[in-house]
Design an enzyme around this catalytic site. Sequence first.
Site, PDB file in Angstrom:
ATOM      1  N   TYR A   1       0.847  -1.198   0.000  1.00 22.67           N
ATOM      2  CA  TYR A   1       0.000   0.000   0.000  1.00 22.67           C
ATOM      3  C   TYR A   1       0.876   1.239   0.000  1.00 22.67           C
ATOM      4  O   TYR A   1       1.872   1.318   0.715  1.00 22.67           O
ATOM      5  CB  TYR A   1      -0.904  -0.002   1.238  1.00 22.67           C
ATOM      6  CG  TYR A   1      -1.753   1.240   1.351  1.00 22.67           C
ATOM      7  CD1 TYR A   1      -3.008   1.291   0.761  1.00 22.67           C
ATOM      8  CD2 TYR A   1      -1.284   2.372   2.028  1.00 22.67           C
ATOM      9  CE1 TYR A   1      -3.785   2.435   0.843  1.00 22.67           C
ATOM     10  CE2 TYR A   1      -2.055   3.522   2.104  1.00 22.67           C
ATOM     11  CZ  TYR A   1      -3.310   3.547   1.513  1.00 22.67           C
ATOM     12  OH  TYR A   1      -4.068   4.679   1.591  1.00 22.67           O
TER      13      TYR A   1
ATOM     14  N   GLU B   1      -3.333   7.647  -4.064  1.00 22.70           N
ATOM     15  CA  GLU B   1      -3.352   6.368  -3.360  1.00 22.70           C
ATOM     16  C   GLU B   1      -3.182   5.222  -4.351  1.00 22.70           C
ATOM     17  O   GLU B   1      -3.907   5.150  -5.348  1.00 22.70           O
ATOM     18  CB  GLU B   1      -4.669   6.206  -2.600  1.00 22.70           C
ATOM     19  CG  GLU B   1      -4.697   4.967  -1.725  1.00 22.70           C
ATOM     20  CD  GLU B   1      -6.054   4.771  -1.060  1.00 22.70           C
ATOM     21  OE1 GLU B   1      -7.083   4.792  -1.766  1.00 22.70           O
ATOM     22  OE2 GLU B   1      -6.084   4.593   0.173  1.00 22.70           O
TER      23      GLU B   1
END
Length: 422
Positions: free
Chosen positions: A144, A232
Amino acid sequence: MVRALLKRLVSNTLTVAGKPQHHQLRRLNIHEYQGSELMSKYGVNVPRGVAVSSVEEIKKAIQEVFPKENELVVKSQILAGGRGLGTFKNGLKGGVHIVKADEAEQIAGKMLGQILVTKQTGSQGKVVSKVYICEKLSLINEMYFAITLDRKTAGPIIIACSKGGTSIEDLAEKYPDMIIKVPIDVFQGITDEDAAKVVDGLALKAADKNAAIDQVKKLYKLFCSCDCTLLEINPLAETSDSQLVAADAKLNFDDNAAYRQKEIFALRDPTQEDPREVTAAKADLNYIGLDGEIGCMVNGAGLAMATMDIIKLHGGTPANFLDVGGNASESQVVEAFKILTSDEKVKAILVNIFGGIMRCDIIASGIVNAAKQVSLKVPVVVRLEGTNVDQGKRILKESGLALVTAEDLDDAAEKAVKAAAS
Ligand code: GDP
Ligand code: MN
């Protein structure tokens, strides 16, 4: 719910040249295929892909872009995350499918024009108008990565986690220590040490560390140059040939930068937004759509929040947040009223105005004019107080509209909840 609302409303009231400006915080969100292209322009590794909006285009696109691929990833393009675990209203499970190249057409046909519901869309879901067809990478590690703005350090912050791909919210709850945060000094820019810290946090299995540092710096460059509020990548992945690849892209941009990011802001897709909010934005109203049955028209963000709370207290749920502001014109009130009456979920409308700068007679005229233009199918409860209140009440009374008047906030909420239930 109230916390999410507050987050969206914080810093709404700006002061420009000493004049308070009510402006709803709106952030541009772009599709994955657009974000991916933007990242590629900045030298970030992304999978090859092509976005199509009809089944007919697919065969040609695959022939041109992926003549030799055996497998492809077909990804629904909606402005919300959680697609992988989402479900279509037509029953198809998953908004992201890995398929044999000759099956891409068939699966895309089941996605295009259909409604995808994910954890982030709400129960109404979002329509898939495009699918993004990507090369299938063999992923050996999913991580992530995000850059956003941090209140505490008042600057950009990089968030990274060695585990990714699935819901980061769950990860953050279960393994908070696995998530590392590296604030960046916005004046100095990102240093090699900053980038190295991020890469250490990612705990790469195979990719070259220096190449990864370079990728992190490029992502930071994009974030700043494009006035992002969020970048993101989940998953940021490692492939079996040791490459680091951004396999997803969620990018948001600061509305205040629209004037200097014209190319990016031209990507706005209003079909993915709440139609009520699109209309409200055109009328320059501070409006946020919600799921309840009581439409609210209130002046002042604080009073609007209080009104929503008190509706809840009396057992109802608000259909929206709406602050008509301190200087709304009659036509804005008409627009606001039209939005409330066009919402099928709305079973009653509560008008709660404390006339200070906003005058009660303007609100009253707006309601009466709106009622002339749209047929009033639901009961309207009105509580007016403050400047020109008598004039306002007279306008409402003489209009012949069937309105329920209320004495105070409690009384108004009680009456609105009762009216919505009957
Ligand atoms: P999201 O669910 O909306 O965040 O959509 P993603 O773009 O993250 O896709 C969902 C999942 O599909 C990812 O977390 C990956 O696990 C998987 N995925 C996406 N692209 C590929 C790929 O090229 N190869 C493999 N093996 N998995 C992929
Ligand atoms: Mn993802």
